[in-house]
Design an enzyme around this catalytic site. Structure first.
Site, mmCIF file in Angstrom:
data_model
loop_
_atom_site.group_PDB
_atom_site.id
_atom_site.type_symbol
_atom_site.label_atom_id
_atom_site.label_comp_id
_atom_site.label_asym_id
_atom_site.label_seq_id
_atom_site.Cartn_x
_atom_site.Cartn_y
_atom_site.Cartn_z
ATOM 1 N N ASP A 194 -36.504 -73.247 54.254
ATOM 2 C CA ASP A 194 -37.861 -73.171 54.788
ATOM 3 C C ASP A 194 -38.566 -71.940 54.255
ATOM 4 O OD1 ASP A 194 -37.923 -75.430 56.213
ATOM 5 O OD2 ASP A 194 -37.985 -74.492 58.202
ATOM 6 N N SER A 240 -49.843 -80.297 61.499
ATOM 7 C CA SER A 240 -48.713 -79.392 61.534
ATOM 8 C C SER A 240 -49.081 -78.181 62.388
ATOM 9 C CB SER A 240 -48.432 -78.995 60.090
ATOM 10 O OG SER A 240 -47.302 -78.225 60.031
ATOM 11 N N GLU A 261 -43.706 -74.998 75.142
ATOM 12 C CA GLU A 261 -42.754 -76.110 75.015
ATOM 13 C C GLU A 261 -41.711 -75.744 73.973
ATOM 14 O OE1 GLU A 261 -45.245 -79.262 73.647
ATOM 15 O OE2 GLU A 261 -46.352 -79.426 75.517
ATOM 16 N N LYS A 306 -39.586 -75.898 70.864
ATOM 17 C CA LYS A 306 -39.877 -76.616 69.613
ATOM 18 C C LYS A 306 -38.585 -77.190 69.056
ATOM 19 C CE LYS A 306 -42.323 -76.187 65.243
ATOM 20 N NZ LYS A 306 -41.347 -76.745 64.310
ATOM 21 N N ASP A 309 -36.599 -79.270 66.360
ATOM 22 C CA ASP A 309 -36.799 -79.596 64.959
ATOM 23 C C ASP A 309 -36.275 -80.995 64.679
ATOM 24 O OD1 ASP A 309 -37.742 -79.102 62.500
ATOM 25 O OD2 ASP A 309 -35.959 -78.052 61.787
ATOM 26 N N GLU A 365 -41.433 -86.073 69.614
ATOM 27 C CA GLU A 365 -40.414 -85.717 68.641
ATOM 28 C C GLU A 365 -39.174 -86.585 68.854
ATOM 29 O OE1 GLU A 365 -41.615 -83.381 66.809
ATOM 30 O OE2 GLU A 365 -39.962 -82.486 65.693
ATOM 31 N N TYR A 387 -45.031 -85.139 73.691
ATOM 32 C CA TYR A 387 -45.697 -83.850 73.901
ATOM 33 C C TYR A 387 -47.148 -83.764 73.440
ATOM 34 C CZ TYR A 387 -44.092 -83.261 69.059
ATOM 35 O OH TYR A 387 -43.839 -83.432 67.728
ATOM 36 N N LYS A 406 -41.563 -68.899 66.081
ATOM 37 C CA LYS A 406 -40.226 -69.262 65.631
ATOM 38 C C LYS A 406 -39.194 -68.200 66.002
ATOM 39 C CE LYS A 406 -39.908 -72.569 62.771
ATOM 40 N NZ LYS A 406 -40.571 -72.832 61.536
ATOM 41 N N CYS A 458 -20.187 -82.127 31.407
ATOM 42 C CA CYS A 458 -20.061 -82.700 30.067
ATOM 43 C C CYS A 458 -19.381 -81.784 29.059
ATOM 44 C CB CYS A 458 -21.428 -83.100 29.524
ATOM 45 S SG CYS A 458 -22.466 -81.702 29.072
ATOM 46 N N CYS A 517 -27.288 -76.404 31.180
ATOM 47 C CA CYS A 517 -26.423 -77.166 30.304
ATOM 48 C C CYS A 517 -27.240 -77.556 29.075
ATOM 49 C CB CYS A 517 -25.956 -78.413 31.053
ATOM 50 S SG CYS A 517 -25.291 -79.674 29.966
ATOM 51 N N CYS A 573 -25.115 -85.268 28.594
ATOM 52 C CA CYS A 573 -24.544 -84.867 29.878
ATOM 53 C C CYS A 573 -24.771 -85.957 30.917
ATOM 54 C CB CYS A 573 -25.187 -83.565 30.336
ATOM 55 S SG CYS A 573 -24.588 -83.004 31.919
#
Ligand code: IVH
Length: 696
Positions: free
Chosen positions: A47, A96, A129, A131, A133, A188, A240, A328, A425, A440, A446
């Site tokens: 994130d 969001s 509330e 949160k 995820d 959710e 919610y 958060k 490879c 590579c 490959c």
């Protein structure tokens, strides 16, 4: 002059061309990460990494507002659905939330809301509330009956997962009591910790892929095409929020939550009405303590202004409401042992070190793998197999190794060395100067990369083979029919007969389409090889410079010798430069790449020679670009015109010779018409610049 690496520069240091290139890179990258996260339930970045990229994008857009792309990631939420489910347009967009991480930032949120509303003193009443995820969904009820349920998708259009949602406990089929004629209810969908661990055990026993976290497990479960599978997964729901409603159902958010409970929805019992930052901080601290004991994962608390009329006045800014914020929690950490470091080969050949860990529970999630990013990170952290390490998981992310834990008196294993060969490879792995990623070099051979390379080879701007798309390439590769580019041109009707979906007519058509492309312009041939940094423009420059396939091929061989005249000549082609010359030399330095190129060339009827562009058409002329071009950014077009000897300006005047009109060209197009100045559309511009027609 070697172009600077725009991705390594600060936003303020970027010039216009670099900023445009960087915005293009970020748009593509964020799109990919967002798709990985939303559509494939397999995040490729943390994130924090995603947010940092998004912030960088925003910073560049602030400095260069005229470069903001139509597909700017700042204006997008989530990723569009990828098919499989019917699309559902939300009546009110699903948006969001902005994040805050401490009290000061939280007070910034309330202060902004108060300022917006012109409220001086009064504290705002808030609802807190937890949160969760999980993944947000929208449930439409008509006359009290559940009629449709959809995922968020890109915020405007989601996927219709009605059948799967009907299997959810905690979702009433019919609203109890009185309800509006039409209402969208949001909430959710998530998995409880216990259910998540159980599901992963079942997956492991069945030899199936493990889910990285409850969020991905919930998303994967809800997006099953077979509702019976979803029914077997114990998904939970908390309601919610609301979208469209044919009539108001409450005056406050807390009142709305009561209505939800009354209608029969599960509403998080920890939701609480609070007043002021002080109370919010206490709630936040308490929940941080209680968090590990909750039956589900939470990554913060959502605070919403309770008064719905204030919410309405506050509205939205960009993709988030002004009336709500997510505070958060800091990331969750744990200590475990690093058992091994393995190398993963990505589709573009990037070698990524992955930590194999002694399984450890971090906030209810069993972690067995963590990213180590790159060789520098490993060296910086000085981690070796056998070490004890501290890791961190922040919400919905791939866990990261933070640091090594010292164990005095314990002998450590030998220092870990980044392999110098690709584990997939065996080709040489190289780290281009100034880059962190080891790659590579076996691009064409490959197995980790071949399918992507083959898809590129047949794509529109390369060989453009009609009827041969991603699906068929993957299928033929899987069946062992095509391993190398040349194999495509060796496909026979016999090989395709009897394969599902292939009939005589379609087989004949495909074989004909392939055969047609045995005559190919040199630039497309070069571009089709998918050599790093050799995009359409550079392929065209090379083709023009060397003129013929034979000459180009011979020069590339000679240019593999460092310091050779041919290498210097390659690097001094205008627009190519040393770094790109290095890429070509690396590619041609590998015998199996040379073989693959020669093999492919051997299946061609003719690789068309390329003549220098009709630069007289542009040299010395004054040109203006306006509107947006579909195949390149405006700065790229300007740079190209300048390379071809034109003078580029921004205003249309009598001195202007030519105006290139992109989509939605406005006043400049009018001006050009008034002054009788020659105009060109994008296709015309491409022809003039000597680029292939966009549609082949
Ligand atoms: S309100 C415009 N409330 O967090 C309001 N979202 O970061 C948007 N989430 O997409 C949503 N718990 O998936 C809201 N109590 C809650 C939530 C919540 C979790 C999720 C939701 C949303 C994401 C935004």
């Amino acid at each position: 002059m070697t172009p600077r690496d725009a991705s390594a520069l600060e936003p303020a240091e970027l010039n216009e061309t670099e900023a445009a290139a960087e915005l293009a890179r970020l748009a593509a990258l964020l799109d990919r990460l967002s798709r990985a996260y939303h559509n494939h339930d397999a995040p490729e970045a943390t994130d924090a990494e995603y947010d940092a990229l998004l912030r960088r994008n925003e910073a560049i857009e602030r400095i260069h507002p005229d470069l903001v792309r139509a597909d700017t990631p700042t204006a997008r939420v989530g990723a569009p659905p990828e098919g499989g489910f019917a699309k559902h347009a939300h009546l009110v967009p699903m948006l969001s939330l902005d994040n805050v991480f401490d009290r000061a930032e939280f007070e910034g949120f309330t202060a902004r809301a108060r300022r917006f509303l012109g409220l001086k003193e009064a504290e705002l009443r808030l609802v807190a509330e937890p949160k969760i995820d999980g993944l947000s969904i929208s449930l439409t009820f008509e006359h009290g009956r559940f009629v449709r349920g959809a995922t968020r998708g890109d915020g405007a259009v989601g996927e219709d997962v009605t059948a799967n949602l009907r299997t959810l406990r905690g979702l009433p089929e019919r609203l109890h009591g009185e309800a509006p004629a039409l209402i969208e209810i949001r909430g959710e969908v998530f998995l409880r910790k216990q259910d998540f661990l159980h599901l992963n055990n079942v997956q492991a026993e069945a030899g199936q892929r493990l889910f990285a976290n409850p969020r991905n497990a919930a998303a994967g479960s809800l997006r099953q095409l077979d509702p019976a599978i979803t029914a077997g997964r114990p998904l939970s729901l908390f309601a919610y929020a609301q979208g469209r409603s044919s009539e108001p159902v409450a005056g406050t958010h807390s009142g709305y939550l009561d209505r939800l409970r009354g209608w029969g929805f599960a509403v998080n019992p920890l939701s609480a009405v609070l007043e002021g930052a002080e109370a919010a901080e206490r709630f936040q601290a308490q929940l941080a303590l209680d968090r590990s004991g909750l039956p589900y994962d939470i990554d913060g608390v959502v605070y919403k202004i309770d008064d719905l009329s204030l919410q309405e006045r506050l509205g939205f800014v960009g993709r988030a409401p002004r009336w709500a914020v997510a505070w958060k929690f800091p990331a969750e950490q744990a200590i475990t042992r690093l058992e091994d470091i393995r190398i993963q080969v990505g589709r573009t050949g990037a070698l990524t070190p992955v930590a194999v860990l002694e399984p450890v529970n971090v906030g209810g999630v069993l972690v067995t793998r963590a990213t180590l990013h790159n060789a520098d990170e490993i060296a910086r952290k000085d981690v070796r197999p056998g070490d004890r390490v501290q890791l961190q998981r922040a919400g919905d992310v791939i866990p990261q190794i933070l640091r090594r834990i010292e164990e005095p008196g314990v002998a450590r294993g030998p220092e870990w060395r980044f392999p110098d060969h690709c584990p997939a490879c065996g080709s040489k792995a190289v780290r281009p100067e100034g880059e962190v990623v080891v790659r590579c070099t076996g691009g064409l051979v490959c197995p980790a990369q071949t399918v992507e390379r083959l898809i590129h080879l047949v794509s529109r701007l390369a060989f453009d083979i009609e009827g041969l798309g991603e699906k068929s390439i993957a299928e033929f590769h899987e069946a062992g029919l095509i391993r190398t580019p040349a194999d495509i041109f060796r496909l026979t009707p016999e090989q395709l007969r009897g394969r599902e979906g292939w009939k005589e007519v379609s087989i004949a058509k495909l074989i004909r389409a392939i055969d047609e492309k045995r005559t190919v312009p040199l630039a497309r041939f070069i571009f089709g090889l998918g050599i790093r940094r050799i995009g359409e423009t550079n392929a065209r420059l090379l083709a023009r410079h060397y003129g013929s396939y034979a000459e180009w091929r011979a020069q590339m061989q000679a240019a593999t010798v460092v310091g050779s005249d041919e290498r210097l000549a390659l690097g001094s082609i205008s627009g190519i430069g040393g770094a790109i010359a290095d890429e070509l030399a690396t590619f041609f330095g590998e015998a199996h790449n040379r073989d693959a190129v020669d093999d492919l060339a051997g299946t061609m009827r003719e690789i068309g020679n390329e003549s220098a562009p009709d630069s007289a058409a542009l040299a010395g002329r004054t040109i203006v670009f306006t509107g947006s071009l579909a195949t390149m950014t405006r700065p790229e077009a300007k740079a190209m015109a300048e390379r071809l000897g034109a003078k580029v300006t921004d205003t249309v005047s009598r001195k202007t010779d030519l105006v290139v009109l992109g989509a939605e060209a406005g006043s400049k197009a009018k001006k050009a018409a008034e002054l009788g100045i020659e105009t060109l559309d994008e296709a015309g511009w491409r022809r003039l610049a000597g680029l292939p027609d966009e549609h082949g």
